[in-house]
Structures are given as structure tokens and as C-alpha cells.
Design an enzyme around this catalytic site. Sequence first.
Site, mmCIF file in Angstrom:
data_model
loop_
_atom_site.group_PDB
_atom_site.id
_atom_site.type_symbol
_atom_site.label_atom_id
_atom_site.label_comp_id
_atom_site.label_asym_id
_atom_site.label_seq_id
_atom_site.Cartn_x
_atom_site.Cartn_y
_atom_site.Cartn_z
ATOM 1 N N ARG A 196 -21.927 16.520 -10.984
ATOM 2 C CA ARG A 196 -21.354 17.094 -12.165
ATOM 3 C C ARG A 196 -19.426 16.317 -12.297
ATOM 4 N NH1 ARG A 196 -25.016 20.762 -10.592
ATOM 5 N NH2 ARG A 196 -23.304 22.285 -9.589
ATOM 6 N N GLU B 178 0.235 -1.381 -0.050
ATOM 7 C CA GLU B 178 -0.245 -0.316 -0.365
ATOM 8 C C GLU B 178 1.412 1.025 -0.463
ATOM 9 O OE1 GLU B 178 -4.037 1.723 2.238
ATOM 10 O OE2 GLU B 178 -2.882 0.635 3.591
ATOM 11 N N ASP C 100 -8.492 -3.484 8.057
ATOM 12 C CA ASP C 100 -7.104 -2.689 7.553
ATOM 13 C C ASP C 100 -7.019 -2.646 8.766
ATOM 14 O OD1 ASP C 100 -5.373 -0.297 6.634
ATOM 15 O OD2 ASP C 100 -7.350 1.313 6.296
ATOM 16 N N ASN D 122 -12.875 5.914 0.865
ATOM 17 C CA ASN D 122 -11.442 6.140 1.719
ATOM 18 C C ASN D 122 -10.632 7.037 1.163
ATOM 19 O OD1 ASN D 122 -13.043 4.285 3.664
ATOM 20 N ND2 ASN D 122 -13.062 5.814 4.525
ATOM 21 N N HIS E 67 -5.872 6.065 -2.064
ATOM 22 C CA HIS E 67 -4.586 7.334 -1.913
ATOM 23 C C HIS E 67 -4.717 8.215 -3.067
ATOM 24 C CE1 HIS E 67 -4.632 6.457 2.077
ATOM 25 N NE2 HIS E 67 -3.851 5.517 1.743
ATOM 26 N N HIS F 276 -9.752 0.490 0.188
ATOM 27 C CA HIS F 276 -10.780 0.771 1.349
ATOM 28 C C HIS F 276 -11.469 1.779 0.559
ATOM 29 C CE1 HIS F 276 -7.540 4.036 1.412
ATOM 30 N NE2 HIS F 276 -7.002 3.623 2.275
#
Length: 368
Positions: free
Chosen positions: A215, A120, A259, A207, A183, A204
Site C-alpha cells: 500500500r 554521494e 561500495d 539500502n 539516502h 545501492h
Amino acid sequence: MLTGNILTPDGWRYGQLQVEDGRISCLDARPCNPAENEAPYLLPGFIDLHVHGGGGADTMEGGTAIETIARTHLRFGTTSLLATTMTAPPSDIEAVLRGLGERIEDRPAGAARVLGVHLEGPYINAGKLGAQPNFACTATLAELDHYLSLAPIKVVTLAPEIASHREIIQALSRRGIRVQIGHTLGSYEDGVAALEHGAHGFTHLFNAMTGLHHREPGMVGAALAHAQYAELIPDLLHVHPGAIRTALRAIPCLYCVTDSTAAAGMPDGEYKLGRQPVTKCLGGVRLADGTLAGSTLTMDQALRNLVRIGLPLEDAAQRLSRYPAEYLGLTDRGRLSPGSWADVVCFDRMLNLQSVHVEGEAHDFTHA
């Protein structure tokens, strides 16, 4: 031999499951409706593809930390997992991967099977760090080749909007590595392009990514509109139950992860998430500024949470076992059928975990 309501790929069966040499040798069972008896539930062992820690240990510590983590999560029904790293300097990542590569092949008694590594970061957007320390950088194939030589990396999370990352996604996908979008400050269009280049899922979901607006659909919009797979943290802190149900309607093979951090399975207090100090309090884990920093979730609680928000037990269970197994391309885990590994979790009628069987090795938790 185990007896109860067995969740098979073909639905519920009542009867016996026999184990030989760590694998399921026979199912002597008939179709059933579990509501018509009081027998326990036998479900496929849980597969957690996003685990940073547990039992006070953090993956980035190296050494024997992964054994502590794997033993801790076994107590909550996880029979296999991916050891998940944090964004960190290259020297730290190299050291952790080297240690994991030396330890993953053998499963200690009383521990979940570590299937490999979820990398990650560090190839994420510095503007969407979440609880990751700011060592974000751009991926190169040379560096990834080196990391792949050290440990069996199965999943890589990256931000697709960063220059050259689409080519990286394509290259990793060709090697059978699951690339996840996470991320990220990327747009809806960035997400669609990443999927077209071979990205497989989303890290995730909801998040640390751009949200949905009518839009500007953002990365969440790309996932809801186009994803076959995505991971989600069902601790009911990271994602509102309504958003979970939205994702369930949109993403066919949405699967759940913890997580989890070093604080999982531990009392309230101070812990580490990579280089970051975190605090466990009120069921969550946070940085000093209040940012959620992973979770304390365990997979048995994830099951109960999904049932609590309205999922049938069989649907909830497959999102913790079958779908993550299929995501990794595993055909002998995440299902209870002859020839599969005997990874089984037994729950009573109140969904209290009673026992865990990992590759046929039994652990009784009725008096835990």
C-alpha cells in the site's frame, strides 16, 4: 595477444584477442560454447561506480589515497572506477575534489583508471544517513557549479524529496551528469517525479531508502516499477539473494558496485569511512552500533556471488562491466571489441582471477 573464451557484445567467441597501443586491435575468434572446452574466460574489465576506499586508504583522506585505492582494486579485476565521496562539511568536500581533480587525469602504472567522481551526498535526507555522518544539506546550483569546476563529477546521489532538489536534478541531467536517488525517505511518488525530471538511477538499491509495501510502494517500488538502471551491492550482506533476483527481473540494466571501504583487501580491524570509525569483521564493515558501513566487497567476488545465486556467467559479467559503462555513456569500455580499450580480466574455470589488463598493461595474479 590473449587466447580463450572471449565474452564479446555478440556472445562467446573462442580465439585470440590482439592489443595495440592500449586498445583491442583485432578479434580472431569464432562462436563457441565455453562448456565444450577448458580454456580460460576473457571478460571485459570491471567498472565500479561506487568506491570509497581500499587497501587501507579512504577517498576522503585526499593526497595519494586514490592511487592506493586504484592499485588495490586492480588486483581484483577492477579496471576503472569512480572515486566516491562521503557526506562532509563543504571545506572537506572541496579539498578532496581539488585533489582528485589534480590526480585523475594521469593513471599511475599498476592502477585502475579513475574515470571521475561519484558525489554521494551531502544532498541527502538526514533521516536516512545510513553510515554517512550528519552533514546533510540542501543542494544549490552555485555550490555544485563550484564543485564541478574542481573535478570531473560523473554521478551525484541525492534525496529527491528535499525542497528544490527536483530542479537540481533537472539542471544536472541537462549537463550530462547522472543523478541517482539515494539516502532518501521519499515516497514512490517522489521517486517517479525524480525520474521524470531526469534522474537516471538509484544508489545501492534497497539500502538507505524507503522499502516496498503493497500500500506504500516507497522508493524501492519506484525503482522496481520504473528504473532502467540502478546500482546494487551483491556482497550477500546488504541485499538478500531473493531481493537481488527480484530486482534482476524488474530492472533491465541493474548493475553492481562494491561500495567498498578502506577495509577492502585488508585484514579484520579498525578503519575509517570518511570521518567515521568502522570495524571490519566477519566479512562486513560496521559502525559501532552495528550499522553496515560500506563493504569489503571486490568485483571478482561480486562476479562469483552473482554466479552462485544462479546468474549465467555472461549475464553476471555484463552487470559488472557493460551496464555501468553504458550508464556513464562510455562506448569504448565495458566491452571486448575492436577499438575499445584493452581492459580485460582473465578467469580460470573455477572463476579464480588469473590476470588483469588495464588499457593493455598486463598484471599476472596466478601466484598472488
